[in-house]
Design a protein around this motif. Structure first.
Motif, short mmCIF file in Angstrom:
data_model
loop_
_atom_site.label_atom_id
_atom_site.label_comp_id
_atom_site.label_asym_id
_atom_site.label_seq_id
_atom_site.Cartn_x
_atom_site.Cartn_y
_atom_site.Cartn_z
N VAL A 116 71.24 32.06 21.20
CA VAL A 116 70.53 30.79 21.08
C VAL A 116 69.70 30.89 19.82
O VAL A 116 68.83 31.75 19.70
N MET A 117 70.00 30.02 18.85
CA MET A 117 69.29 30.11 17.56
C MET A 117 69.08 28.73 16.96
O MET A 117 69.79 27.78 17.29
N GLY A 118 68.08 28.64 16.10
CA GLY A 118 67.79 27.40 15.40
C GLY A 118 68.84 27.09 14.36
O GLY A 118 69.53 27.98 13.86
N THR A 119 68.98 25.81 14.04
CA THR A 119 69.97 25.39 13.06
C THR A 119 69.52 25.67 11.63
O THR A 119 70.32 25.71 10.72
N SER A 120 68.24 25.86 11.46
CA SER A 120 67.70 26.08 10.13
C SER A 120 66.54 27.05 10.23
O SER A 120 65.90 27.13 11.28
N LEU A 146 74.56 28.74 20.97
CA LEU A 146 73.89 27.46 21.12
C LEU A 146 72.98 27.28 19.92
O LEU A 146 72.04 28.06 19.71
N ALA A 147 73.30 26.29 19.09
CA ALA A 147 72.51 26.01 17.90
C ALA A 147 71.56 24.86 18.23
O ALA A 147 71.99 23.77 18.59
N VAL A 148 70.25 25.12 18.10
CA VAL A 148 69.22 24.15 18.48
C VAL A 148 68.59 23.56 17.23
O VAL A 148 68.17 24.30 16.33
N HIS A 149 68.51 22.24 17.19
CA HIS A 149 67.91 21.54 16.04
C HIS A 149 66.59 20.94 16.44
O HIS A 149 66.38 20.43 17.48
#
Length: 149
Positions: A116-120, A146-149
């Protein structure tokens, strides 16, 4: 369903949002969270003074430590269901090198079920100059991301 969740963090707002998702998923599945901070030292190679490189590396490690501590605080403050018999286990790791490579290596070493990681990250320009770390992980990871924005 998930036993080990990898949560890479650089302290950015996207990483903190990803942490909220990882914590919720971990509380639902009684999974362990491994919080990873990668100190990227490749940009320091050309600096003229060795002691300057050491000082900057130490500063980056301290910044990473604070990012990890913030994730632990988010976990402690999160209301979690009592589905698990114990609190969420959180393990922290710090590595040096290329963030994408370190994340991919950790996935293999730790037998990660979900990333689970941020998109930027903190440095939005990295996306245009080097290619997104998240994109590299999504394309190469041997587990769901899972890319979280």
């Amino acid at each position: 369903m998930y036993k080990k969740i990898l949560l890479p963090t650089d302290g950015s707002k996207y990483a903190n949002k990803a942490a909220e998702h990882a914590i919720w998923i971990a509380s639902e599945s009684c999974a362990e969270i491994i919080v990873l901070n990668v100190v990227e030292t490749s940009s320091l190679v050309g600096l003229p003074a060795e002691d300057l490189i050491v000082k900057i590396t130490e500063m980056l490690k301290e910044e990473g430590k604070l990012a990890i501590e913030h994730i632990v605080e988010i976990a402690e403050d999160s209301p979690t269901e009592a589905k698990c018999e114990k609190t969420i286990k959180i393990t922290s790791k710090t590595k040096e090198g290329s963030p994408a490579e370190a994340i991919l290596k950790t996935i293999e070493e730790e037998d990660i079920d979900l990333v689970v990681m941020g998109t930027s990250g903190k440095h939005g320009l990295d996306r245009f100059l080097l290619g997104s770390v998240t994109e590299k992980v999504v394309r190469s990871a041997g587990c769901p991301v899972l890319a979280v924005h």
